[in-house]
Design a protein around this motif. Structure first.
Motif, PDB file in Angstrom:
ATOM      1  N   UNK A 170      -1.752   7.122 -13.997  1.00 17.05           N
ATOM      2  CA  UNK A 170      -1.320   6.097 -13.046  1.00 17.05           C
ATOM      3  C   UNK A 170      -0.422   6.706 -11.972  1.00 17.05           C
ATOM      4  N   UNK A 171       0.500   7.547 -12.412  1.00 18.00           N
ATOM      5  CA  UNK A 171       1.399   8.161 -11.432  1.00 18.00           C
ATOM      6  C   UNK A 171       0.580   8.944 -10.404  1.00 18.00           C
ATOM      7  N   UNK A 172      -0.346   9.758 -10.908  1.00 19.19           N
ATOM      8  CA  UNK A 172      -1.147  10.575  -9.997  1.00 19.19           C
ATOM      9  C   UNK A 172      -1.874   9.705  -8.991  1.00 19.19           C
ATOM     10  N   UNK A 173      -2.463   8.625  -9.512  1.00 18.40           N
ATOM     11  CA  UNK A 173      -3.241   7.768  -8.631  1.00 18.40           C
ATOM     12  C   UNK A 173      -2.379   7.191  -7.524  1.00 18.40           C
ATOM     13  N   UNK A 174      -1.215   6.683  -7.905  1.00 18.98           N
ATOM     14  CA  UNK A 174      -0.412   5.982  -6.912  1.00 18.98           C
ATOM     15  C   UNK A 174       0.352   6.894  -5.993  1.00 18.98           C
ATOM     16  N   UNK A 175       0.611   8.094  -6.459  1.00 21.11           N
ATOM     17  CA  UNK A 175       1.388   9.001  -5.627  1.00 21.11           C
ATOM     18  C   UNK A 175       0.478   9.967  -4.909  1.00 21.11           C
ATOM     19  N   UNK A 176      -0.804   9.637  -4.842  1.00 25.26           N
ATOM     20  CA  UNK A 176      -1.743  10.655  -4.376  1.00 25.26           C
ATOM     21  C   UNK A 176      -1.571  10.973  -2.905  1.00 25.26           C
ATOM     22  N   UNK A 177      -0.702  10.271  -2.187  1.00 26.63           N
ATOM     23  CA  UNK A 177      -0.415  10.674  -0.815  1.00 26.63           C
ATOM     24  C   UNK A 177       0.807  11.579  -0.747  1.00 26.63           C
ATOM     25  N   UNK A 178       1.373  11.903  -1.903  1.00 32.28           N
ATOM     26  CA  UNK A 178       2.586  12.726  -1.900  1.00 32.28           C
ATOM     27  C   UNK A 178       2.219  14.197  -1.985  1.00 32.28           C
ATOM     28  N   UNK A 179       3.007  15.015  -1.328  1.00 33.59           N
ATOM     29  CA  UNK A 179       2.667  16.451  -1.309  1.00 33.59           C
ATOM     30  C   UNK A 179       2.557  17.073  -2.689  1.00 33.59           C
ATOM     31  N   UNK A 180       3.413  16.640  -3.618  1.00 27.25           N
ATOM     32  CA  UNK A 180       3.357  17.340  -4.918  1.00 27.25           C
ATOM     33  C   UNK A 180       2.034  17.100  -5.623  1.00 27.25           C
ATOM     34  N   UNK A 181       1.458  15.901  -5.443  1.00 25.15           N
ATOM     35  CA  UNK A 181       0.163  15.637  -6.071  1.00 25.15           C
ATOM     36  C   UNK A 181      -0.914  16.474  -5.403  1.00 25.15           C
ATOM     37  N   UNK A 182      -0.845  16.535  -4.081  1.00 27.53           N
ATOM     38  CA  UNK A 182      -1.841  17.322  -3.352  1.00 27.53           C
ATOM     39  C   UNK A 182      -1.777  18.771  -3.814  1.00 27.53           C
ATOM     40  N   UNK A 183      -0.549  19.279  -3.935  1.00 30.28           N
ATOM     41  CA  UNK A 183      -0.395  20.664  -4.382  1.00 30.28           C
ATOM     42  C   UNK A 183      -1.005  20.841  -5.767  1.00 30.28           C
ATOM     43  N   UNK A 184      -0.748  19.867  -6.635  1.00 31.06           N
ATOM     44  CA  UNK A 184      -1.290  19.911  -7.994  1.00 31.06           C
ATOM     45  C   UNK A 184      -2.811  19.967  -7.955  1.00 31.06           C
ATOM     46  N   UNK A 185      -3.395  19.095  -7.141  1.00 30.96           N
ATOM     47  CA  UNK A 185      -4.855  19.039  -7.060  1.00 30.96           C
ATOM     48  C   UNK A 185      -5.392  20.347  -6.535  1.00 30.96           C
ATOM     49  N   UNK A 186      -4.744  20.842  -5.496  1.00 30.42           N
ATOM     50  CA  UNK A 186      -5.246  22.080  -4.898  1.00 30.42           C
ATOM     51  C   UNK A 186      -5.188  23.221  -5.903  1.00 30.42           C
ATOM     52  N   UNK A 187      -4.070  23.308  -6.631  1.00 29.14           N
ATOM     53  CA  UNK A 187      -3.942  24.424  -7.565  1.00 29.14           C
ATOM     54  C   UNK A 187      -4.962  24.275  -8.691  1.00 29.14           C
ATOM     55  N   UNK A 188      -5.204  23.042  -9.132  1.00 25.65           N
ATOM     56  CA  UNK A 188      -6.162  22.888 -10.231  1.00 25.65           C
ATOM     57  C   UNK A 188      -7.573  23.213  -9.769  1.00 25.65           C
ATOM     58  N   UNK A 189      -7.908  22.849  -8.518  1.00 26.50           N
ATOM     59  CA  UNK A 189      -9.268  23.138  -8.074  1.00 26.50           C
ATOM     60  C   UNK A 189      -9.436  24.630  -7.841  1.00 26.50           C
TER      61      UNK A 189
ATOM     62  N   UNK B 143      -7.927  26.868  -9.589  1.00 25.53           N
ATOM     63  CA  UNK B 143      -8.090  27.384 -10.943  1.00 25.53           C
ATOM     64  C   UNK B 143      -9.530  27.263 -11.401  1.00 25.53           C
ATOM     65  N   UNK B 144     -10.103  26.097 -11.119  1.00 21.75           N
ATOM     66  CA  UNK B 144     -11.493  25.856 -11.507  1.00 21.75           C
ATOM     67  C   UNK B 144     -12.407  26.904 -10.910  1.00 21.75           C
ATOM     68  N   UNK B 145     -12.216  27.144  -9.594  1.00 20.26           N
ATOM     69  CA  UNK B 145     -13.140  28.057  -8.938  1.00 20.26           C
ATOM     70  C   UNK B 145     -12.945  29.484  -9.451  1.00 20.26           C
TER      71      UNK B 145
END
Ligand code: HEM
Ligand SMILES: Nc1ncnc2c1ncn2[C@@H]1O[C@H](COP(=O)(O)OP(=O)(O)OP(=O)(O)O)[C@@H](O)[C@H]1O
Ligand SMILES: Nc1ncnc2c1ncn2[C@@H]1O[C@H](COP(=O)(O)OP(=O)(O)OP(=O)(O)O)[C@@H](O)[C@H]1O
Ligand SMILES: [Mg+2]
Ligand SMILES: [Mg+2]
Lengths: 222, 68, 212, 253, 222, 212
Positions: D227-246, D248-250
Motif C-alpha cells: 500500500x505504501x509503495x502504491x500511494x507514494x509512487x510519485x515520491x523519489x524514494x519509490x522511484x529509486x527503489x523501482x529503478x534499482x530493482x529493475x 537488478x533484474x536486468x
C-alpha cells in the motif's frame, strides 16, 4: 456484421472486467438475497428445501432486475447509446449483442453459483438439476424481456422502479413454468414438457425481442 | 503417534475426505493469498516503470506541431 | 449532397423553426448559428435521424435518410453534446471500438491518433479520470480516422483550449478541401477564412410563424 | 501513547521498519505451523466422540479466532485513521481486510467440512455459522469498496468508514443471530457439546493459534508495504527503489 | 437551520411529485414482489401465512434497496450533491433531511399498503399489527443504513450491486429482530422488548448515521 | 481575502501542480488559465473545500477554509462543470431553492432574475427540456441574487451564446467594483478591460518538479 456483434460484446465485457468487482457483484447479490430468506423465514431445513426453488428464482429475477439499469442507462447518459444507434449496422443486431453480453455478466454467474446455494438451502440433487436447467433457459429470456422494459423507460428520469413494474408481469410466466418444472422434479415426475415450453419461449424471445427493443429505443432516444 | 501406519494416517479413521478437504482448501486459499500479495508488489513496480516510460513519451511529444 | 426541404421542428407543442431549407454540397462547411435555445441541437438530431421532423424532408444523395439508415450512417459522423465515450474504458479502448465498429476499413494506429489529439501519456487511463477537455478530445479523436464524408458536430469546441480549437479548425478545412462536408455549431467565432464556410442563422420564429 | 509511533508516521520510515519486522514474523509463523500441524494431525490422540474428524479443529479454530482478530485490528486502525487523520492507519485497514477474509473463508469452509460428518449437513442456519457468514460478507464488502475506488487515498478512507460501521454492526449481528436462533430451535447443535479438551490436544491447538497470528502479522506487513509503495509512487524514494530493482533484474537475466 | 431542513425535504418531495409515478413505484414494486412469492412457492395458505412476515420484510428491504440509488445518485450526476455540500448549513443536517424525504417516499407507502398485503397472505390481526409496528420502526433504520452505503458508493460507476453487498449485512439485524417480534406475536407472546430494541437501534441510527454519511460523502465527492 | 500557500495537488499519484501560492483581495478578478488537463478544475475543488490538498494551505480571511466550513460557504459561490440544477424541477423552483437555502437574506424575485438571464417564457418548463445553453443559464442565474463575496466559476461560458457572455462579463466587473472577488477559468478570451483582472497561468510541472 458478425464482427460488429463481437465488437459490442467485447466492449461490454471489457468494461465489466475493468471494474473487477462488477463481475462478482451479481453473484454476491444473489448469494446475499438467498441468505436473507432463512433469516427472515426460519431455519427449518425441510421448510427451506420446500421453498428454496421459489426463492432462488425470485432472487435471480431480482438480481437481473437490479442489473438491468446498467444495460442501457449508462450508455444513454454518456451518449454511447446515441452513437450505437448511428452505427452502420442493424440496430437489432447490436442490441442483441448487448443483451448477450448482459446475460454473460448476470445470468451465467448465477448459473455458476447455483450449486453453492443448493447446499445452503439443502436441495436434493434431482431438484437441483431441474433448477439449473430452468435457470439456464430462463435467464436469457429474463435478459431479453428486461431489455424491452429498459428500452421503453430509458428516456425517463428515475425509470428504475417503473421498469420493474413493466418487467415483473412479463416475467411471471417464466417463473411459473420454471417452478412447475422444479416441483415436478422434486416429486420425481418428468419435466421435459415444461422445459420444452420454456425453450420455445426462449426461441420466440430471441427472434422477436430485438425488434421490440430497437423500436423502443428509437422512440426513447429522440 | 496416534496412527499405526501411514495408510491409517491417510485414512484418518474414515474421515479422510473431510479432513484432507479441509486442510487442502485451507492451504490453497493461503497460497492464493500469498500469490496475490506478491504479485501485487510486482504489479506496482511495473506500474511505476510504465509511468516513467509514459513521462518520456509526453516529453518527446511536447514540442511537435499540429497536435490538438 | 445533403438537402433539407421545408423542415419544421416542433418540440412540446412549440415551433422551433419553420420551413427551413438548405443544401450542402461537397467541400462546404456550414456553421449553424443562433442564440441559446433556438433549435440548433434539435436540427442536428433531425439531420442524423435520431428524431424525425414534424414536416419536411431530409435527403442524402437524393434519398431520404430514413429510407436506408445503414448506408447513410456509413458516410456520416455525428459528435453531439454528449461524447459517447465510455468512462471506464481507456482512451485507447474507446477509439479502437469506434474504429472497428464505424470505420473498420480505415488504416489506423490508435497511439498515433491519441498523440495527435494531445493525449500522449494518457492512453491507458480510464477516461473517467481525464479532465473535461481531455474527455472531449477523446470523442473528437474520431475525426482523425473517419472516412465519412459528412461530419455533424454540435459544439465541438466545448472545453477545448485555444491551441486545440486552432488544430480542429485546420482539420475541418482539410476535410472540406478533400471534398468532405461539415455542419457545425459553436458560440465562438470561427477563425476559418470566410471563403471556406457559409453560415446558417437560425432565428426565433416571429409571432406570425409561431403556429402552423 | 502514539508518541513512539510518531517518528515512523512518515511513509518511507514505516516501509523500512515493517521490512525489518517481517522476517521475525515469518520466523515465528513457519516453525510453529509445521510443529503444530504435524503434532495435531499425527500425534494428538483421536477424540473419543468425533474420532479423527476433530483434527480439523487445528485450522478451524485458529482461523476463526484470527478472523476476528484481523477485524479488531482493522477497527482500531480505522478509528485511528479517521480520528487523527493518519493515512498509514487507513492503509493498515486495506492491508488487513483480504487476509481476514481468507481466514474467515477458511473457518467457514473447514467448519462446513466438519459439519457434514458430524451433523449430517454441510450447512445449517446456526447462530455461530450465520454470524461467521455475515462477517465474510462484511469483509468482502470492504474489499470490494476499496478496490472500486481508483484513488487509493479516498479508497482507504471509505474502507475505514465502512469498517467502523461494521464494528457497531457486528455485535448486534452476533446477539440478534443468537437470540433469533435460540427462539426457533435451540436443539440443532446439541451434538456439538464442547468436551473439555485434553492437554495433548490443546497444546498443538495453541501452537497453531500462535502460528496463524504470526502469519497474519507477516501478511499484514507485506500488504502494508504494498500500500505504501502504491500511494507514494510519485515520491523519489519509490522511484529509486523501482529503478534499482529493475536494474537488478536486468543484471540477473 | 430548521428552515434548511424543510427546504431540502420540500425540494425532494416536489421532484418526486413532478413524476407522479415516482410515488406509486415503491408500492407497486412491493406488491409485485409479494405476489411473486405465492407464484414461486405455491399457494398453500398455511405455508404462506407462515412465511409471510419474512417475505414482506424481505420485500420491504429490496424495495428500499432499489430506491436507494435515487437517494444521492441523481444528485451526484447533475451536481446538486456538490452544491449541497457547499451549503452554509451542517451537512449532517441536510443529509438527514434528504433521508427523511426518502423515507416519506419509500417507507411510508409500504406502511400504507401493508394491510392489503396482510389480506393477500392471510395474516392474523395480531401478526399484522406486529408487522406494521416493526415496519414503522424498521424502515427508517433501513433508509439510514442504506444512505451510508449509497454515500460510500456514489462516486463509483455502477455502484448498484456493490451497494447491496454493503447494505444487506447492515440490515440483517433489523430483519431478524422484526421477524422475531412477528413470530412472537403469532404465538401470542409479548414482543414489546423486541420493539424496544428496534427503537433503540433507530435512535442510535438517527444520531450516528448522519455523521457516517456526511463523512462518506466528503470522501466520495472529491 | 483568499490566500493559497504552497499548494500541491496530487491526483492518482500524479503531481498536477506544486508549491502554488497566490492571494486574491477584494475587488480582484483572477482568470486561471492553462491548457486542458493542467489542473484548473482540481485547483477549484481545492479552493471550495471539496477535496483537500496533498500539501499546503488555503485561507479565507486568515482562517483555514476547513476550520469553519459553514461560515466560509456563507460567503462563497461555486459554479462548476456540472450545473447542480435538478432537471425535473422548473427553473423557477430551482432558483427558489437555491435562494432559500444559500442566500435567504437577499431580497429577490425569481421571475425578475429569470428575465435577466433570458429565460422568459421558460419559467415553468422542467429544466430537462431546456437546451444546453438554457440549462447553463439557470445555473448561472444564481450570480444575480448572490450576496457572496467570493465567486468561483469553472468555465461559466460553456454553451452560452455571445450576447450572454457579454452580459456575464459585465456582471463580473460590477461584482468586482462592489468589492467582490472572482476566480474563473475559461478557454475563451475575456473581453473585460485588462485593468480589471489578473491572470494565473498554470503550467505542466517540469521534470524536476514531477516528484516530491
Ligand atoms: C461452517 C461451519 C462452522 C463455522 C462458520 C464455525 C465457526 C466457528 C467460530 C466463529 C468459532 C469461534 C472461534 C473463537 O472462539 O474465537 C468456532 C469455534 C469452534 N468450532 Fe466451529 N464453526 C463451524 C462448524 C463447526 C463444527 C462442525 C464443529 C465440530 C463439530 C466445530 C467446532 C468448533 C470448536 C470445537 C470450536 C472452539 C470452541 C471454543 O473453544 O470456543 N465448528 N467455530
Ligand atoms: N476524477 C479524477 N480522477 C483522477 N484523476 C483525475 C480526475 N479528474 C482529473 N484528473 C486528472 O487531473 C488532471 C487535471 O484535471 P482537471 O480536471 O483539473 O483539468 P483542467 O485544467 O480543469 O482541464 P480542462 O481545461 O480540460 O477542464 C488531468 O490530467 C486528469 O488526468
Ligand atoms: N428534451 C427536450 N424536450 C422538450 N423540449 C426540448 C428538449 N430539448 C430542447 N427542447 C426545447 O427545444 C428548444 C431548442 O433546443 P435546442 O437544444 O435545439 O437548442 P440549441 O439551439 O441547441 O441551444 P444551445 O445553444 O443552448 O445548445 C429549446 O427552447 C428547448 O426548450
Ligand atoms: Mg445545443
Ligand atoms: Mg476543468
Amino acid at each position: 456484421m458478425f464482427n460488429a456483434f463481437i465488437q459490442v460484446v467485447r466492449k461490454e465485457l471489457l468494461g465489466a472486467f475493468r471494474q473487477q468487482s462488477d463481475i462478482l457483484n451479481p453473484i454476491w447479490f444473489f448469494v446475499i438475497v438467498v441468505t436473507l430468506f432463512p433469516l427472515g423465514i426460519g431455519t427449518d431445513p425441510a421448510l427451506l428445501a420446500r421453498i428454496a426453488p421459489g426463492i432462488i428464482w425470485v432472487a435471480a429475477l431480482l438480481a437481473a432486475l437490479l442489473s438491468f439499469e446498467r444495460l442501457f442507462k449508462d450508455d444513454y447518459i454518456d451518449g454511447s447509446l446515441e452513437q450505437l444507434m448511428l452505427a452502420p449496422h442493424p440496430l437489432t443486431w447490436l442490441v442483441s449483442a448487448k443483451i448477450f453480453a448482459h446475460w454473460l455478466l448476470t445470468g451465467l454467474p448465477i448459473l455458476l453459483v447455483s450449486p453453492l446455494l443448493a447446499v445452503f438451502l439443502s436441495l436434493e440433487v434431482n431438484t437441483f438439476w431441474a433448477l439449473f436447467l430452468t435457470l439456464l433457459i430462463g435467464t436469457p429470456i429474463l435478459s431479453l424481456l428486461g431489455a424491452i422494459g429498459v428500452a421503453l423507460t430509458i428516456g425517463l428520469r428515475k425509470g428504475g422502479v417503473l421498469l420493474s413494474l413493466i418487467m415483473l408481469p412479463l416475467s411471471i410466466p417464466i417463473l411459473i413454468f420454471s417452478t412447475m418444472a422444479i416441483d415436478a422434479a422434486t416429486y420425481g415426475q418428468s419435466y421435459l414438457g415444461l422445459l420444452a415450453l420454456l425453450a420455445a419461449m426462449l426461441v420466440a424471445a430471441v427472434t422477436l425481442a430485438p425488434f421490440a427493443i430497437a423500436a423502443s429505443l428509437r422512440v426513447s432516444v429522440s | 503417534m496416534a496412527f499405526a501406519s501411514f495408510s491409517d494416517f491417510i485414512a484418518m479413521g474414515g474421515y479422510s475426505f473431510y479432513v484432507w478437504l479441509a486442510y487442502g482448501i485451507s492451504l490453497l486459499s493461503v497460497v492464493f493469498l500469498v500469490i496475490n500479495t506478491v504479485s501485487k508488489r510486482k504489479k506496482i513496480f511495473s506500474q511505476v516503470e510504465q509511468r516513467l516510460l509514459r513521462e518520456q513519451r509526453i516529453k518527446a511529444a511536447e514540442n511537435k506541431e499540429g497536435i490538438l | 449532397m445533403l438537402q433539407c426541404k421545408n423542415l419544421t421542428c416542433v418540440r412540446e407543442e412549440r415551433i422551433l423553426f419553420n420551413n427551413l431549407s438548405f443544401t450542402l454540397s461537397a467541400g462546404e462547411i456550414l456553421h449553424v448559428e443562433g442564440p441559446n435555445g433556438v433549435g440548433k441541437t434539435s436540427l442536428f438530431r433531425l439531420l442524423v435521424g435520431l428524431s424525425s421532423p414534424y414536416a419536411g424532408e431530409i435527403n442524402w444523395q437524393q434519398q431520404s435518410i430514413m429510407s436506408d439508415r445503414e448506408s447513410y450512417y456509413k458516410t456520416m459522423l455525428y459528435i453531439g453534446h454528449k461524447s459517447g465515450i465510455k468512462p471506464e474504458l481507456t482512451a485507447l479502448e474507446n477509439l479502437q471500438f469506434y474504429h472497428d465498429l464505424y470505420n473498420p476499413k480505415v488504416e489506423f494506429d490508435a497511439w498515433e491518433v491519441l498523440m495527435l489529439v494531445g493525449l500522449v501519456g494518457y492512453e491507458n487511463v480510464p477516461t473517467a479520470q481525464l479532465s473535461a477537455g481531455q474527455q472531449r478530445r477523446v470523442a473528437l479523436a474520431r475525426m482523425w480516422f473517419s472516412d465519412c464524408k459528412l461530419w455533424i458536430l454540435d459544439e465541438p469546441f466545448t472545453a477545448i483550449d485555444k491551441k486545440g480549437v486552432k488544430v480542429i479548425e485546420d482539420l475541418l478545412i482539410q476535410h472540406a478541401k478533400k471534398g468532405g462536408m461539415v455542419v457545425l455549431t459553436t458560440h465562438q467565432d470561427l477563425s476559418i477564412p470566410t471563403e471556406f464556410y457559409k453560415k446558417l442563422i437560425l432565428h426565433k420564429p416571429t409571432t406570425g410563424e409561431q403556429y402552423v | 501513547m502514539w508518541k513512539w509511533l510518531h517518528p515512523y508516521a512518515k511513509a518511507e520510515k514505516s516501509y523500512i521498519l515493517s521490512g525489518k519486522l517481517m522476517p521475525w514474523f515469518l520466523a515465528l509463523a513457519l516453525p510453529t505451523f509445521i510443529v503444530g500441524m504435524v503434532w495435531g494431525l499425527a500425534f494428538a490422540p483421536a477424540d473419543y466422540q468425533q474420532g479423527d474428524s476433530f483434527r480439523i479443529i487445528y485450522i478451524h479454530v485458529p482461523a476463526a479466532m484470527m478472523a476476528m482478530g484481523a477485524y479488531s485490528t482493522m477497527a482500531i486502525a480505522a478509528f485511528i485513521g479517521l480520528v487523527w487523520q493518519i493515512r498509514l492507519a487507513e492503509m493498515t485497514v486495506a492491508a488487513t481486510a483480504p487476509i481476514g477474509a481468507v481466514y474467515t473463508f477458511i473457518a467457514l469452509f473447514t467448519g462446513a467440512a466438519w459439519g457434514k460428518p458430524m451433523w449430517g449437513a454441510w450447512w445449517v442456519w446456526d447462530a455461530r455459522l450465520t454470524s461467521e457468514l455475515i462477517l465474510l460478507f462484511v469483509y468482502l464488502g470492504i474489499i470490494a469498496l476499496y478496490n472500486a475506488f481508483s484513488d487509493k487515498v479516498l479508497a482507504g478512507r471509505a474502507a475505514s468508514i465502512l469498517t467502523l460501521v461494521g464494528v457497531i454492526n457486528l455485535p448486534i449481528i452476533h446477539f440478534s443471530v443468537v437470540w433469533w436462533n435460540t427462539l426457533h430451535q435451540g436443539a440443532t447443535i446439541t451434538k456439538f457439546d464442547k468436551p473439555s479438551m485434553a492437554t495433548e490436544m490443546l497444546i498443538p491447538l495453541l501452537i497453531m493459534i500462535v502460528s496463524f497470528a504470526a502469519f497474519l502479522g507477516f501478511m499484514v506487513l507485506y500488504r502494508f508495504r504494498n500500500e505504501i509503495l502504491q500511494r507514494e509512487s510519485h515520491r523519489p524514494w519509490v522511484i529509486a527503489l523501482v529503478k534499482s530493482s529493475s536494474s537488478n533484474d536486468s543484471q540477473g537475466a
